[in-house]
Design a protein around this motif. Structure first.
Motif, short mmCIF file in Angstrom:
data_model
loop_
_atom_site.label_atom_id
_atom_site.label_comp_id
_atom_site.label_asym_id
_atom_site.label_seq_id
_atom_site.Cartn_x
_atom_site.Cartn_y
_atom_site.Cartn_z
N VAL A 1 -0.51 -2.43 -6.27
CA VAL A 1 -1.48 -2.83 -5.25
C VAL A 1 -2.84 -2.18 -5.54
O VAL A 1 -3.89 -2.81 -5.40
CB VAL A 1 -0.98 -2.47 -3.83
N THR A 2 -2.82 -0.93 -5.97
CA THR A 2 -4.07 -0.26 -6.31
C THR A 2 -4.78 -0.99 -7.46
O THR A 2 -6.00 -1.22 -7.41
CB THR A 2 -3.80 1.21 -6.71
N ALA A 3 -4.01 -1.37 -8.47
CA ALA A 3 -4.60 -2.10 -9.61
C ALA A 3 -5.14 -3.45 -9.16
O ALA A 3 -6.22 -3.88 -9.59
CB ALA A 3 -3.55 -2.29 -10.70
N PHE A 4 -4.40 -4.12 -8.26
CA PHE A 4 -4.85 -5.41 -7.73
C PHE A 4 -6.16 -5.24 -6.96
O PHE A 4 -7.11 -6.03 -7.14
CB PHE A 4 -3.76 -5.98 -6.82
N LEU A 5 -6.24 -4.20 -6.15
CA LEU A 5 -7.46 -3.99 -5.37
C LEU A 5 -8.64 -3.63 -6.27
O LEU A 5 -9.78 -3.99 -6.00
CB LEU A 5 -7.23 -2.90 -4.31
N GLU A 6 -8.36 -2.92 -7.35
CA GLU A 6 -9.43 -2.62 -8.30
C GLU A 6 -9.96 -3.90 -8.95
O GLU A 6 -11.16 -4.06 -9.17
CB GLU A 6 -8.94 -1.63 -9.36
N LEU B 1 0.83 -1.20 0.00
CA LEU B 1 0.00 0.00 0.00
C LEU B 1 0.87 1.25 0.00
O LEU B 1 0.48 2.30 -0.52
CB LEU B 1 -0.92 0.01 1.23
N ALA B 2 2.05 1.13 0.59
CA ALA B 2 2.96 2.28 0.64
C ALA B 2 4.09 2.16 -0.37
O ALA B 2 4.50 3.14 -0.99
CB ALA B 2 3.53 2.42 2.05
N LYS B 3 4.61 0.93 -0.53
CA LYS B 3 5.83 0.76 -1.32
C LYS B 3 5.59 0.41 -2.78
O LYS B 3 6.49 0.55 -3.60
CB LYS B 3 6.69 -0.34 -0.68
N ASP B 4 4.43 -0.15 -3.08
CA ASP B 4 4.16 -0.64 -4.43
C ASP B 4 2.74 -0.22 -4.81
O ASP B 4 1.93 -1.03 -5.25
CB ASP B 4 4.31 -2.17 -4.44
N LYS B 5 2.50 1.06 -4.61
CA LYS B 5 1.12 1.55 -4.62
C LYS B 5 0.40 1.31 -5.95
O LYS B 5 -0.78 0.93 -5.95
CB LYS B 5 1.12 3.05 -4.28
N ALA B 6 1.09 1.50 -7.06
CA ALA B 6 0.42 1.38 -8.36
C ALA B 6 -0.09 -0.04 -8.58
O ALA B 6 -1.25 -0.25 -8.97
CB ALA B 6 1.37 1.79 -9.48
#
Lengths: 348, 224
Positions: free
Chosen positions: A173-178, A166-171
């Motif tokens: 992780v954000t795509a994964f959560l989407e 969430l902090a270190k690999d945000k792009a």
């Protein structure tokens, strides 16, 4: 008024005769399982055993609704992560996911999540829901549920990878959560099409025991907003653990109701959200139904009603090996104190 | 080495952990070795002291679990470099160590809290026998007997798994009543720990971290 009608009207905030006794988490108890002559480990793989154990528990204690399935690893299992069922273990153990992905590099997501409904135990869930929906002429309310996108992600990939990401690999992780959000939406629409009366979204790994309110606002809430906007049946936003710092944001996600556990200050939450919000909660199921003397259960339930909930919900799954006298006291107390109008729901 | 340089290195290690800056911790750790600074002092008063502050920040709700995990990574980055070079004589003088059997109970695949506690025990000089997660109950008993560990620490993140801990407590106490048993995890309370016959508990996964940090802090005081 049938149990189903009571719950349906409850979510529409229409006047009802009395507070429904139900939950968005499992309410199966060992007494029903033993009556069926099976073991706890067996009810997770057979649609009829799963459905029947839910319905017998409801009948036995006087619940208005049921929820299936009982474990949270089925969607991850459908994605090939496996399931440990503990079939040879004595006692009660819920299935778990044995092989989560250990890094974001390993993640492989399907193009179409609807293809997963034929995988692993997904058909068992469908069968169990149909069993419950048809039971006794469809008299009972039937709830479906899904993990929230973040918590679902934590069932598929190691949680520490997700949390640090969430902090270190945000792009990524954000795509994964989407993508997880799409999975959740696909599931809840599927259960909606099966005819469930309500759906509980359990984003239980996102409380402030784990995440900061700021992180919740930027990474959790947007995905929950999408899930709640995609569903037509009543939907509940359930988070356990620390929720006092995020309860207003929880109420602003577009869900029909919020559900919180015993860590929430329910009086303050009611004050923050106002009388129009449907609030469900918030007794400690293990303490109340297993540890307490039956004589003390009444006070625990009364505290929830006095605190301002619209329906008394356990903060988590009911531990199946409950004391029978405590279950009776719980349901009796909901009926005793649930006759009067609550902040958001009137009485006939 | 000058007092000023010692202070500077300790500060680098401390702040590197607090600010989860692995590169900074690695650089400072390498400097500790290159400049001949006492390694044990660097671990305890640099890295561990940094983690102590992390615990306070968590307590104050300034840091949350993602930050804790990143701080732990930074701490491990330093430990990986420094630990092989610790002088056993330094460790031996503290007298506050022992062996711990650690694991997440069968049915529970959550291990973040357990892993952070493991780290803190290791930092404090304990020998940790980590059984991992989803550990069959009898494995705790067997490992304790095999290693003669003074402490068995178990965690369960969910109500639905914590009942197994009661059986393990009973099994271990029957074999060896002197073993200290610690329980941790979100659903565990003091009442439950008492009910299960354990000797101590951490109120939640988060508090388990705090307890571990406090444990290290107490050990450091004992050792100073």
């Amino acid at each position: 008024m049938t149990p189903k009608e009571r719950v349906q009207k409850f979510f529409k905030k229409e006047a009802i005769d009395t507070m429904p006794v139900f939950s968005g988490m499992g309410t199966v108890t060992i007494q029903a399982i033993e009556q069926m002559g099976v073991r706890f480990a067996e009810i997770h793989t057979d649609p009829e055993l799963m459905g029947k154990s839910a319905m017998l528990s409801a009948e036995m204690w006087g619940f208005d609704g049921v929820v299936v399935p009982y474990d949270m690893c089925i969607p991850a299992e459908a994605m090939g992560r496996g399931a440990t069922l503990y079939s040879d273990v004595e006692g009660i153990l819920y299935p778990t996911v044995p092989t989560k992905w250990a890094s974001m590099d390993e993640v492989e997501l399907p193009d179409d999540y609807s293809t997963l409904f034929s995988q692993a135990r997904m058909p068992v869930v469908d069968g169990a829901l149909k069993y419950c929906l048809d039971y006794d002429g469809g008299k009972y309310a039937v709830g479906g549920w899904a993990l929230g996108p973040f918590t679902l992600g934590g069932q598929i990939i190691e949680l520490d990878v997700l949390l640090k990401g969430l902090a270190k690999d945000k792009a990524r992780v954000t795509a994964f959560l989407e993508s997880m959000t799409e999975y959740v939406i696909t599931m809840v629409r599927h259960y909606q099409d099966l005819g469930v009366d309500y759906i509980n979204i359990r984003e239980m790994g996102s409380g402030t025991d784990l995440l900061s309110p700021r992180m919740w606002k930027t990474l959790i809430k947007p995905n929950l907003d999408k899930v709640f906007a995609a569903v037509d049946v009543p939907v509940i936003n359930h988070i356990c653990g620390g929720t006092d710092l995020i309860v207003e944001m929880m109420g602003d996600c577009g869900a029909d109701a919020i559900s919180v556990d015993q860590k929430n200050n329910i009086v303050e939450s009611r004050a923050k959200l106002g009388d129009d919000a449907l609030i469900l909660g918030n007794f400690d199921p293990y303490k109340t139904l297993v540890q307490l003397d039956a004589a003390d259960v009444d006070a625990a339930i009364k505290a929830c009603v006095d605190g301002g909930v619209d329906a008394v919900w356990p903060g988590c799954d009911i531990w199946p090996d409950v004391k029978a006298e405590n279950m009776k006291a719980y349901v009796e107390a909901v009926h005793k104190y649930g006759g009067a109008a609550t902040p958001a729901v009137g009485r006939l | 080495m000058s007092e000023e340089r010692i202070k500077e290195l300790l500060q680098e290690l401390h702040e590197g952990v607090v600010e989860y800056d692995e590169e900074r911790v690695v650089a400072a750790s390498n400097a500790v070795l290159a400049e001949g600074f006492n390694v044990y002092n660097a671990v305890m008063n640099g890295l561990a002291a940094g983690m102590e502050e992390v615990g306070e920040l968590y307590d104050q709700q300034e840091y949350f679990v993602p930050e804790l995990l990143m701080c732990a990574d930074a701490l491990y980055a330093g430990l990986d470099i420094l630990k092989p070079h610790i002088d056993p004589a330094d460790v031996g003088s503290s007298g506050a160590k022992g062996q711990v059997v650690l694991g997440s109970i069968q049915g529970d695949v959550h291990d973040i809290g357990k892993n952070i506690i493991k780290m803190m025990f290791e930092v404090a000089g304990f020998t940790v026998h980590d059984l991992g997660r989803d550990v069959p109950l009898e494995n705790f008993v067997e490992e304790q007997l095999k290693t003669d560990s003074e402490i068995v620490a178990m965690s369960a993140m969910m109500t639905t798994t914590m009942m197994g801990m009661k059986k393990v407590v009973e099994m271990i106490k029957e074999k060896n009543p002197n073993v200290q048993i610690m329980l941790g995890g979100a659903p565990v309370t003091g009442d439950i720990a008492d009910l299960f016959g354990a000797d101590g508990y951490a109120e939640s996964a988060g508090n388990a971290v705090q307890e571990a940090v406090k444990m290290v802090a107490s050990l450091r005081k004992l050792q100073s």
